[in-house]
Design an enzyme around this catalytic site. Structure first.
Site, PDB file in Angstrom:
ATOM      1  NE  ARG A   1      -3.467  -2.286   2.848  1.00 19.47           N
ATOM      2  CZ  ARG A   1      -3.150  -3.439   3.431  1.00 19.47           C
ATOM      3  NH1 ARG A   1      -1.921  -3.603   3.918  1.00 19.47           N
ATOM      4  NH2 ARG A   1      -4.026  -4.426   3.530  1.00 19.47           N
TER       5      ARG A   1
ATOM      6  CE  LYS B   1      -6.325  -1.372   5.176  1.00 18.07           C
ATOM      7  NZ  LYS B   1      -7.652  -1.667   4.587  1.00 18.07           N
TER       8      LYS B   1
ATOM      9  CG  HIS C   1      -5.181   0.485  -3.998  1.00 22.14           C
ATOM     10  ND1 HIS C   1      -4.447   0.644  -2.841  1.00 22.14           N
ATOM     11  CD2 HIS C   1      -6.089  -0.490  -3.734  1.00 22.14           C
ATOM     12  CE1 HIS C   1      -4.902  -0.182  -1.919  1.00 22.14           C
ATOM     13  NE2 HIS C   1      -5.888  -0.872  -2.424  1.00 22.14           N
TER      14      HIS C   1
ATOM     15  NE  ARG D   1      -3.175  -3.774  -1.238  1.00 22.31           N
ATOM     16  CZ  ARG D   1      -2.563  -4.565  -0.354  1.00 22.31           C
ATOM     17  NH1 ARG D   1      -1.243  -4.645  -0.345  1.00 22.31           N
ATOM     18  NH2 ARG D   1      -3.256  -5.269   0.519  1.00 22.31           N
TER      19      ARG D   1
ATOM     20  CG  HIS E   1      -5.751  -9.220   1.317  1.00 19.91           C
ATOM     21  ND1 HIS E   1      -5.968  -9.564  -0.007  1.00 19.91           N
ATOM     22  CD2 HIS E   1      -5.697  -7.860   1.325  1.00 19.91           C
ATOM     23  CE1 HIS E   1      -6.044  -8.478  -0.748  1.00 19.91           C
ATOM     24  NE2 HIS E   1      -5.884  -7.439   0.037  1.00 19.91           N
TER      25      HIS E   1
END
Length: 338
Positions: free
Chosen positions: A183, A211, A283, A286, A309
């Site tokens: 990201r 994240k 993005h 990505r 993920h």
């Protein structure tokens, strides 16, 4: 600049995360209500305990400030005073607001914020039941991620070729984005010591922080390794003396850490240079990373790990892109496919 931890990375200090939880209630002369205090408590929870980014916490703050404004207009000021009808009324307001209609995705995000807030109230035993559990967000149309072709990606990367400081920096950044699927926030937050193998004379893998602060190690291909090595040897030492001392990997021309906004501008400028005729974003790199890996035969669970993920279901949307490509090729090539 926030204090650094042992690895030289800016720490997630209260002052830094405080940007996501400060001013959580609308500016008003009225004293804070019990709902206002519960909201402040929730935002501290998602910021500190769940480790969400300042941008995500700020989005929660905006959404829930609007929600509390709706409750206040209905005379509700305490968590236990909220009824299912109040939540439904807010959802209806979002659907029918005439001044600035919301997209389905914005409505879904706001209702998701409301549902998360009420789950927290129940978990903290501030209310006897979750009155938002039955409020359903609007269904979103399935959108496939947009990737560019391998040839188009090569053109963008080639556009950053050059021996000047800016080109060396841009080439290293773009090659890293495509090689790792990072990201853009993960890329600009990198420090030099997050690129592992530099001490041995060649960058082999990169340590990304996703994240919630989740760490993953992603290998670098030969092109990204060469671009990063060239940047670290020939450009970064010069850029670093132009500004304050920082462990940041990617530096601007004044020696400061490259921001997300600057990274966007770099990508846009190089795409225009490559004359793609289409707009691409961080993005896009990505999406292209994942799509090209799957098209090349990579296992979806490997791609899941590389992308960071938490669920393979999120990664599987990229398999639809490659399936569409195969279908188009089949339709074009097979004599009885049409």
């Amino acid at each position: 600049m926030p204090p650094a931890n042992a690895a030289g990375r800016p720490s997630a200090t209260p002052s830094r995360r405080g940007r996501g939880i400060r001013n959580s209630r609308p500016v008003t002369s009225e004293p804070p209500t019990a709902l206002d205090r519960a909201l402040d408590r929730y935002l501290r929870h998602v910021s500190i305990e769940r480790g969400l980014s300042a941008n995500t916490v700020a989005a929660y703050r905006r959404d829930l400030a609007s929600y509390l404004g709706s409750l206040r207009a209905r005379g509700v000021t305490t968590p236990e005073g909220v009824a299912e009808a109040d939540v439904s009324a807010f959802a209806q307001q979002l659907r029918t607001r005439p001044d600035s209609p919301l997209t389905a995705s914005s409505m879904a995000r706001m209702l998701s914020s409301v549902r998360g807030f009420h789950r927290f109230l129940l978990e903290e035993r501030l209310v006897p039941e979750d009155v938002a559990s039955d409020v359903k967000p609007p269904k979103l149309a399935s959108r496939l991620p947009k990737a560019i072709t391998i040839e188009q990606m090569a053109a963008v990367l080639d556009a950053a070729g050059g021996d000047d400081l800016q080109s060396l920096r841009d080439k290293a950044l773009l090659e890293l984005l495509y090689a790792t699927g990072a990201r853009i926030s993960e890329a600009v937050d990198l420090n030099v010591d997050d690129v592992l193998g530099v001490e041995e004379g060649s960058a082999d893998v990169v340590r990304l922080f996703g994240k919630g602060g989740k760490q993953r190690i992603v290998p670098l291909g030969s092109f990204a390794r060469a671009a990063i090595d060239a940047y670290l040897v020939r450009a970064r030492p010069i850029l670093s003396v132009r500004g304050p001392s920082t462990p940041a990997l990617f530096l601007g021309l004044r020696g400061q850490r490259v921001s997300r906004q600057n990274a966007w501008l770099i990508i846009r400028a190089r795409a225009e240079q490559a004359k793609l005729g289409i707009e691409i974003s961080p993005h896009t790199f990505r999406h292209s990373f994942a799509t090209h890996l799957l098209a090349g035969g990579a296992d979806v669970r490997v791609v899941q790990e590389l992308l960071g993920h938490s669920s393979v279901a999120t990664t599987q949307i990229y398999t639809l892109v490659t399936a569409d490509t195969l279908r188009d090729m089949y339709t074009t090539a097979h004599p009885r496919a049409r």
